[in-house]
Design a protein around this motif. Structure first.
Motif, PDB file in Angstrom:
ATOM      1  N   ASP A  32       0.825  -1.209   0.000  1.00 50.51           N
ATOM      2  CA  ASP A  32       0.000   0.000   0.000  1.00 50.51           C
ATOM      3  C   ASP A  32       0.859   1.258   0.000  1.00 50.51           C
ATOM      4  O   ASP A  32       2.053   1.219   0.341  1.00 50.51           O
ATOM      5  CB  ASP A  32      -1.015   0.004   1.141  1.00 50.51           C
ATOM      6  CG  ASP A  32      -2.148  -0.974   0.893  1.00 50.51           C
ATOM      7  OD1 ASP A  32      -2.490  -1.201  -0.280  1.00 50.51           O
ATOM      8  OD2 ASP A  32      -2.706  -1.527   1.860  1.00 50.51           O
ATOM      9  N   THR A  33       0.233   2.369  -0.387  1.00 54.01           N
ATOM     10  CA  THR A  33       1.007   3.590  -0.633  1.00 54.01           C
ATOM     11  C   THR A  33       0.452   4.820   0.065  1.00 54.01           C
ATOM     12  O   THR A  33       0.941   5.914  -0.162  1.00 54.01           O
ATOM     13  CB  THR A  33       1.070   3.864  -2.154  1.00 54.01           C
ATOM     14  OG1 THR A  33      -0.262   4.094  -2.656  1.00 54.01           O
ATOM     15  CG2 THR A  33       1.708   2.708  -2.903  1.00 54.01           C
ATOM     16  N   GLY A  34      -0.579   4.642   0.906  1.00 58.25           N
ATOM     17  CA  GLY A  34      -1.114   5.784   1.618  1.00 58.25           C
ATOM     18  C   GLY A  34      -1.941   6.696   0.742  1.00 58.25           C
ATOM     19  O   GLY A  34      -2.234   6.408  -0.428  1.00 58.25           O
ATOM     20  N   SER A  38       1.819  10.891  -0.166  1.00 60.30           N
ATOM     21  CA  SER A  38       2.480  10.207   0.955  1.00 60.30           C
ATOM     22  C   SER A  38       3.912   9.785   0.653  1.00 60.30           C
ATOM     23  O   SER A  38       4.563   9.171   1.512  1.00 60.30           O
ATOM     24  CB  SER A  38       1.674   8.961   1.348  1.00 60.30           C
ATOM     25  OG  SER A  38       0.412   9.309   1.860  1.00 60.30           O
ATOM     26  N   GLU A  39       4.423  10.097  -0.524  1.00 57.75           N
ATOM     27  CA  GLU A  39       5.749   9.582  -0.891  1.00 57.75           C
ATOM     28  C   GLU A  39       6.854  10.077   0.042  1.00 57.75           C
ATOM     29  O   GLU A  39       7.846   9.365   0.270  1.00 57.75           O
ATOM     30  CB  GLU A  39       6.082   9.915  -2.346  1.00 57.75           C
ATOM     31  CG  GLU A  39       5.962  11.376  -2.733  1.00 57.75           C
ATOM     32  CD  GLU A  39       4.576  11.749  -3.255  1.00 57.75           C
ATOM     33  OE1 GLU A  39       4.488  12.810  -3.912  1.00 57.75           O
ATOM     34  OE2 GLU A  39       3.612  11.004  -3.018  1.00 57.75           O
ATOM     35  N   GLY A  40       6.715  11.286   0.600  1.00 55.37           N
ATOM     36  CA  GLY A  40       7.732  11.791   1.524  1.00 55.37           C
ATOM     37  C   GLY A  40       7.809  10.960   2.792  1.00 55.37           C
ATOM     38  O   GLY A  40       8.905  10.673   3.299  1.00 55.37           O
ATOM     39  N   LYS A  41       6.666  10.574   3.333  1.00 60.98           N
ATOM     40  CA  LYS A  41       6.654   9.733   4.535  1.00 60.98           C
ATOM     41  C   LYS A  41       7.270   8.365   4.249  1.00 60.98           C
ATOM     42  O   LYS A  41       7.987   7.803   5.085  1.00 60.98           O
ATOM     43  CB  LYS A  41       5.216   9.580   5.036  1.00 60.98           C
ATOM     44  CG  LYS A  41       4.548  10.874   5.465  1.00 60.98           C
ATOM     45  CD  LYS A  41       3.136  10.627   5.929  1.00 60.98           C
ATOM     46  CE  LYS A  41       2.472  11.909   6.427  1.00 60.98           C
ATOM     47  NZ  LYS A  41       2.250  12.886   5.347  1.00 60.98           N
ATOM     48  N   ILE A  42       6.978   7.836   3.087  1.00 57.12           N
ATOM     49  CA  ILE A  42       7.529   6.529   2.727  1.00 57.12           C
ATOM     50  C   ILE A  42       9.033   6.622   2.494  1.00 57.12           C
ATOM     51  O   ILE A  42       9.794   5.733   2.899  1.00 57.12           O
ATOM     52  CB  ILE A  42       6.777   5.981   1.500  1.00 57.12           C
ATOM     53  CG1 ILE A  42       5.333   5.649   1.910  1.00 57.12           C
ATOM     54  CG2 ILE A  42       7.485   4.763   0.911  1.00 57.12           C
ATOM     55  CD1 ILE A  42       4.399   5.372   0.767  1.00 57.12           C
ATOM     56  N   ALA A  69      -4.244   3.289  -2.212  1.00 55.16           N
ATOM     57  CA  ALA A  69      -3.731   3.403  -3.583  1.00 55.16           C
ATOM     58  C   ALA A  69      -3.376   4.831  -3.969  1.00 55.16           C
ATOM     59  O   ALA A  69      -2.924   5.072  -5.089  1.00 55.16           O
ATOM     60  CB  ALA A  69      -4.777   2.862  -4.572  1.00 55.16           C
ATOM     61  N   GLY A  70      -3.521   5.777  -3.056  1.00 55.28           N
ATOM     62  CA  GLY A  70      -3.425   7.191  -3.406  1.00 55.28           C
ATOM     63  C   GLY A  70      -2.108   7.647  -3.991  1.00 55.28           C
ATOM     64  O   GLY A  70      -2.067   8.544  -4.831  1.00 55.28           O
ATOM     65  N   SER A  71      -1.000   7.059  -3.561  1.00 56.54           N
ATOM     66  CA  SER A  71       0.322   7.472  -4.058  1.00 56.54           C
ATOM     67  C   SER A  71       0.968   6.432  -4.959  1.00 56.54           C
ATOM     68  O   SER A  71       2.172   6.505  -5.242  1.00 56.54           O
ATOM     69  CB  SER A  71       1.250   7.776  -2.871  1.00 56.54           C
ATOM     70  OG  SER A  71       0.805   8.909  -2.162  1.00 56.54           O
ATOM     71  N   ALA A  72       0.186   5.474  -5.429  1.00 63.69           N
ATOM     72  CA  ALA A  72       0.754   4.357  -6.197  1.00 63.69           C
ATOM     73  C   ALA A  72       1.431   4.826  -7.481  1.00 63.69           C
ATOM     74  O   ALA A  72       2.557   4.418  -7.791  1.00 63.69           O
ATOM     75  CB  ALA A  72      -0.330   3.331  -6.512  1.00 63.69           C
ATOM     76  N   ALA A  73       0.759   5.667  -8.267  1.00 61.29           N
ATOM     77  CA  ALA A  73       1.320   6.094  -9.543  1.00 61.29           C
ATOM     78  C   ALA A  73       2.633   6.843  -9.347  1.00 61.29           C
ATOM     79  O   ALA A  73       3.626   6.603 -10.062  1.00 61.29           O
ATOM     80  CB  ALA A  73       0.314   6.970 -10.286  1.00 61.29           C
ATOM     81  N   ARG A  74       2.657   7.744  -8.371  1.00 63.61           N
ATOM     82  CA  ARG A  74       3.864   8.528  -8.120  1.00 63.61           C
ATOM     83  C   ARG A  74       5.004   7.645  -7.606  1.00 63.61           C
ATOM     84  O   ARG A  74       6.165   7.792  -8.020  1.00 63.61           O
ATOM     85  CB  ARG A  74       3.558   9.624  -7.106  1.00 63.61           C
ATOM     86  CG  ARG A  74       4.743  10.505  -6.748  1.00 63.61           C
ATOM     87  CD  ARG A  74       5.296  11.222  -7.946  1.00 63.61           C
ATOM     88  NE  ARG A  74       6.396  12.106  -7.575  1.00 63.61           N
ATOM     89  CZ  ARG A  74       7.471  12.319  -8.329  1.00 63.61           C
ATOM     90  NH1 ARG A  74       7.593  11.700  -9.494  1.00 63.61           N
ATOM     91  NH2 ARG A  74       8.411  13.146  -7.928  1.00 63.61           N
TER      92      ARG A  74
END
Length: 263
Positions: A32-34, A38-42, A69-74
């Motif tokens: 999952d991607t938040g 959310s990419e900064g947190k990951i 799935a919100g940050s999946a593409a990025r």
């Protein structure tokens, strides 16, 4: 392979939303991607564990709700890793259909009106698309386990089962008050939305019977197998809740304060 480590990545405070990083000897799988952005947190979680974006070998999306799935593409762009998901939710990943929600609690419609569950995200097509009741061996991505179709929360829900006895189940189960929250963190409960509680119960019971010992989820947790078994039994007498669409319920168009907490 050695036992992988499972890192919980907070997306919202108090365990309300999180995703997971499964770190093995030769691979790193993001489950999952938040929410969108959310990419900064990951990235911070990766750095804290001596990893970077390019160490991620696979992204598994458990279902199409925006907090998973919100940050999946990025993140696919940043990591270069393929995305695995199930065809049952494909219309929503590609943003070709409006998602609807079967509420599991009396406050479900109020939550929908906040606009949080329906926050849009960038469309994407999974690189590895599971069909029907398929499972997928993760050993090629450095993790000793499998991803498989576990419908019930949504038609295309996916779980990851590791030979260590850990199961990462998305929203098949939740725990605590206030979506993971501040109380009763070891008490299993239904998530805000759930398409088919009997199907969820059957999947959870099957995992417990197969030897899964610890259950990691998107809201709260982790939970021990016996607590999941108790919860699975309780779902067998339930039917689906009323289904809502975001437009029909008159949801808010902007991000709520709940989302802004995490920014």
């Amino acid at each position: 392979m050695s036992t992988p480590s499972i890192v919980t990545i907070p997306i919202l405070p108090f365990g309300m939303v999180h995703c997971h990083l499964v770190i093995g000897e030769t691979g790193c799988v993001l489950v999952d991607t938040g929410t969108p952005g959310s990419e900064g947190k990951i990235e911070r979680a990766l750095k804290e564990n001596g990893r970077g974006f390019r160490d991620v070998t696979l992204i598994v999306i458990t279902h199409a709700h925006t907090d998973h799935a919100g940050s999946a593409a990025r993140l696919r762009e940043l990591t270069g890793a393929p995305i695995l998901a199930h065809a049952g939710d494909l219309d929503y990943y590609e943003r070709r259909k409006e998602m609807t929600y079967c509420v599991a609690h009396w406050w479900g419609p109020l939550f929908l009106r906040s606009g949080v569950p329906g926050e849009p995200y960038l469309p994407f097509t999974p690189d590895i698309l599971l069909q029907d009741s398929a499972s997928f061996d993760l050993s090629g991505y450095g993790i000793d386990g499998r991803a498989r179709h576990t419908p019930g929360h949504t038609a295309g829900s996916v779980s990851v089962e590791l030979t260590s006895g850990d199961a990462l189940v998305g929203d098949l189960v939740a725990s605590g008050v206030l979506l993971g929250g501040i109380m009763r963190k070891t008490h299993a409960m239904r998530p805000p939305f759930e398409d088919d509680p009997k199907a969820v119960g059957a999947e959870l019971m099957g995992m417990v019977d197969a030897g899964m010992q610890r259950f990691h989820m998107g809201h709260g947790g982790p939970l021990a197998a016996e607590e999941v078994r108790r919860h699975a039994h309780s779902l067998q007498v339930l039917g689906p809740g009323r289904r809502y669409g975001m437009k029909a319920i008159g949801c808010a168009c902007s991000r709520s304060k709940l989302m802004q907490i995490a920014d």
